[in-house]
Design an enzyme around this catalytic site. Structure first.
Site, mmCIF file in Angstrom:
data_model
loop_
_atom_site.group_PDB
_atom_site.id
_atom_site.type_symbol
_atom_site.label_atom_id
_atom_site.label_comp_id
_atom_site.label_asym_id
_atom_site.label_seq_id
_atom_site.Cartn_x
_atom_site.Cartn_y
_atom_site.Cartn_z
ATOM 1 N N HIS A 31 -93.324 -32.820 -88.317
ATOM 2 C CA HIS A 31 -93.408 -33.969 -89.178
ATOM 3 C C HIS A 31 -91.968 -34.735 -89.084
ATOM 4 C CE1 HIS A 31 -94.825 -36.446 -93.308
ATOM 5 N NE2 HIS A 31 -93.828 -37.065 -92.520
ATOM 6 N N HIS A 33 -90.079 -39.001 -88.477
ATOM 7 C CA HIS A 33 -90.313 -40.560 -88.376
ATOM 8 C C HIS A 33 -89.359 -40.765 -87.305
ATOM 9 C CE1 HIS A 33 -92.721 -40.922 -92.073
ATOM 10 N NE2 HIS A 33 -91.882 -39.866 -92.452
ATOM 11 N N LEU A 34 -89.767 -41.222 -86.331
ATOM 12 C CA LEU A 34 -88.903 -42.029 -85.043
ATOM 13 C C LEU A 34 -88.648 -43.451 -85.079
ATOM 14 C CD1 LEU A 34 -90.160 -39.573 -82.013
ATOM 15 C CD2 LEU A 34 -88.217 -39.164 -83.620
ATOM 16 N N ARG A 35 -89.377 -44.205 -85.961
ATOM 17 C CA ARG A 35 -89.012 -45.460 -86.054
ATOM 18 C C ARG A 35 -89.255 -46.285 -84.717
ATOM 19 N NH1 ARG A 35 -89.887 -44.435 -91.262
ATOM 20 N NH2 ARG A 35 -87.869 -43.887 -92.404
ATOM 21 N N ASN A 59 -96.223 -44.655 -89.545
ATOM 22 C CA ASN A 59 -95.661 -45.663 -90.596
ATOM 23 C C ASN A 59 -94.670 -46.527 -90.188
ATOM 24 O OD1 ASN A 59 -93.908 -43.751 -90.918
ATOM 25 N ND2 ASN A 59 -93.423 -44.254 -93.045
ATOM 26 N N LYS A 120 -103.036 -39.587 -90.194
ATOM 27 C CA LYS A 120 -102.393 -39.444 -91.263
ATOM 28 C C LYS A 120 -103.067 -40.010 -92.639
ATOM 29 C CE LYS A 120 -98.521 -38.248 -94.147
ATOM 30 N NZ LYS A 120 -97.118 -38.774 -93.748
ATOM 31 N N HIS A 157 -100.124 -37.114 -97.193
ATOM 32 C CA HIS A 157 -99.026 -37.451 -98.052
ATOM 33 C C HIS A 157 -99.595 -37.149 -99.262
ATOM 34 C CE1 HIS A 157 -95.059 -39.349 -99.166
ATOM 35 N NE2 HIS A 157 -95.922 -39.273 -100.402
ATOM 36 N N HIS A 195 -94.676 -31.878 -96.324
ATOM 37 C CA HIS A 195 -93.590 -31.987 -96.918
ATOM 38 C C HIS A 195 -93.549 -31.824 -98.602
ATOM 39 C CE1 HIS A 195 -94.886 -36.081 -98.042
ATOM 40 N NE2 HIS A 195 -94.705 -36.477 -96.797
ATOM 41 N N LEU A 240 -89.152 -39.223 -100.580
ATOM 42 C CA LEU A 240 -90.433 -38.994 -101.204
ATOM 43 C C LEU A 240 -91.451 -37.918 -100.367
ATOM 44 C CD1 LEU A 240 -91.449 -42.568 -102.246
ATOM 45 C CD2 LEU A 240 -90.977 -40.882 -103.896
ATOM 46 N N ASP A 268 -89.426 -33.960 -91.673
ATOM 47 C CA ASP A 268 -89.826 -35.276 -92.556
ATOM 48 C C ASP A 268 -88.229 -36.114 -92.398
ATOM 49 O OD1 ASP A 268 -90.804 -37.436 -93.765
ATOM 50 O OD2 ASP A 268 -90.608 -36.647 -95.908
#
Ligand code: NCD
Ligand code: ZN
Length: 368
Positions: A31, A33-35, A59, A120, A157, A195, A240, A268
Site C-alpha cells: 500500500h 501513494h506514489l503521486r 487516488n 480500491k 479504506h 492500514h 488517516l 501507506d
C-alpha cells in the site's frame, strides 16, 4: 532532532540478540501513494530502492478509475524510474479506484490482462482525493460479484464518513456496520483491510482466519494519538486513519509479531509537501518511504522477534495476493541511520519524512 514521545520506543531499542546484519527476501509494499509529476519523481526512488513491487494507490487528483488510465499511470511511473536512474527492477502493481460508475467488464479486462492487481474502495470523502469514492456500497453489486468470481482483491479504506461519528471511532464503526455485512454478502471476495489502526480491526481480521487480510503501517506501530499534540500540533504525524490510543498501538504490535499470515506490510507512505501539511486544513498523510524498512525492523527488534520480520515484509503479502515471493534479498545492518530531514522536489518544494532527523538503529545496505 525530532522530539519523540515516551510511548514511542524507537531509539531505545531492546537488543534481543547479537544480530549485526539481517538479510531477508526482497519485500513488497502492499500500500503506497506514489503521486504524479515532480512529486512522483521525488518519492519513487525511495520505494523502488527497498521494494520489488508495490501496490500503488489510485487516488490521484484525477483518480485512476479504469484500465486505460491505469496503463497510463503505470507508464508514467516507469518513465519516472528511468528519469531518476533507478536501474533495479521495480514493478508497480496498479489498482482501480472504485466509483459509483465503475464498470465490472472493464475491471475484469484490466485484471485478466495483468494491468490491475486489485481495486480500491474509498468511501466517498473518507480521505485525500476521495471525493469521487463510492457513495453507497449497494451500488457496487455487479462489480463486487464480478470481483468475487475472478478472485480480484478488494482493498478497503475502512472508515465511515458520517460526520456524526467520532473520528477515532470511524474504523470500528466501519467494521461493524459495513465490513461485516459486506463479507457476509460476498463470502468469496478477497478483502484487504488497509492500514488498520485499532484492536477492533486486529480482532476482526484474526477472527476471519485468512478470509480477510490487513496491511499495517510502520507509523501506526510507532506513534499513538498523543504524538499529534505533543508540544503543539504535529501535522507530520497526521494521517488517516488517524493514530489511536496506546492500547490500539499495542494491539497492532501484537498482530505484526503474531506470525499470523493475514497481517502484512503496507507503508501507506503518503507524501504531501510541507506547504500542504503545515497550513490551515493541512493534508492527511505520513511520508515514511525514505526509512520504511528501517522503521519496521526497529519495531520487530524492540518486540524481540526480528526473526519474524521477513514473513511480515516479504512472504505473507505475496501469498495472500497469489504471487510468487521475490527472488532477491535486501540486507539491513545494525548501524546508525538518520531519517532525512527533508526531501526536495524539483520545483523547490519540500516534503518532511516521518520522524525526520531521528537516528534509527538499522540501515538498509547500499543506501546512497
Ligand atoms: C492518503 C493520501 O494522502 O493519499 N492519506 C493518508 O492519510 N493515509 C490517503 C489514504 O490512504 O487515506
Ligand atoms: Zn493510503
Amino acid at each position: 532532532m525530532h522530539n519523540v514521545d515516551a510511548s514511542m520506543k524507537v531509539g531505545k531499542s531492546i537488543i534481543s540478540n547479537n544480530i549485526k546484519e539481517l538479510t531477508i527476501r526482497r519485500p513488497d509494499d502492499w500500500h503506497v501513494h506514489l503521486r504524479e509529476g515532480l512529486l512522483l519523481e521525488a518519492v519513487l526512488p525511495f520505494t523502488a530502492r527497498q521494494f520489488a513491487r508495490a501496490i500503488v494507490m489510485p487516488n490521484l487528483t484525477e483518480p485512476v478509475t479504469n484500465t486505460v488510465e491505469a496503463e497510463g499511470y503505470q507508464s508514467l511511473i516507469l518513465k519516472a524510474l528511468a528519469k531518476e536512474n533507478v536501474t533495479r527492477k521495480f514493478i508497480p502493481l496498479m489498482t482501480a479506484y472504485l466509483t459509483d460508475m465503475t464498470k465490472a467488464s472493464d475491471l475484469a479486462r484490466g485484471y485478466s490482462e495483468g494491468i490491475f492487481s486489485a481495486a480500491k474502495l474509498y468511501p466517498a470523502n473518507s480521505t485525500t482525493n476521495s471525493a469521487h469514492g463510492v457513495s453507497d456500497i449497494a451500488k457496487l453489486e455487479t462489480v463486487l460479484n464480478k470481483m468475487e468470481d475472478i478472485g480480484m482483491p478488494l482493498l478497503i479504506h475502512g472508515e465511515v464518513t458520517d460526520a456524526a461519528v467520532d473520528v477515532f471511532d470511524r474504523e470500528a464503526v466501519f467494521i461493524r456496520e459495513i465490513l461485516k455485512p459486506l463479507i457476509h454478502e460476498y463470502p468469496k471476495l478477497k478483502v484487504v483491510l488497509e492500514h488498520i489502526t485499532t484492536s477492533d480491526a486486529v480482532d476482526f481480521v484474526s477472527s476471519m482466519k485468512g478470509k480477510v487480510a490487513a496491511t499495517i503501517t510502520a507509523h501506526h506501530l510507532i506513534i499513538n494519538r498523543n504524538s499529534l499534540f505533543q508540544g503543539g500540533f504535529q501535522p507530520h504525524n497526521y494521517c488517516l486513519p488517524v493514530a489511536k490510543r496506546e492500547r490500539h498501538r499495542t494491539a497492532l504490535r501484537k498482530a505484526v509479531t503474531s506470525g499470523d499470515p493475514w497481517f502484512f506490510l503496507g507503508t501507506d507512505s503518503a507524501p504531501h509537501t510541507i506547504k500542504d501539511k503545515e497550513t490551515n486544513c493541512g493534508c492527511a498523510g505520513i511520508f515514511s518511504a525514505p526509512s520504511a524498512l528501517e522503521l519496521y525492523a526497529t519495531v520487530f527488534e524492540e518486540e524481540g522477534v526480528i526473526e519474524k520480520f521477513e514473513n511480515f515484509a516479504s512472504i505473507y503479502g505475496p501469498a495472500y495476493y497469489g504471487l510468487e515471493t521475490n527472488a532477491g534479498t535486501v540486507t539491513l545492518t545494525r548501524e546508525e541511520c538518520m531519517v532525512p530531514e527533508r526531501v526536495t522536489v524539483a520545483d523547490g518544494t519540500e516534503i518532511k519524512p516521518f520522524l525526520a532527523g531521528k537516528v534509527l538503529g538499522w540501515r538498509l545496505k547500499d543506501k546512497p
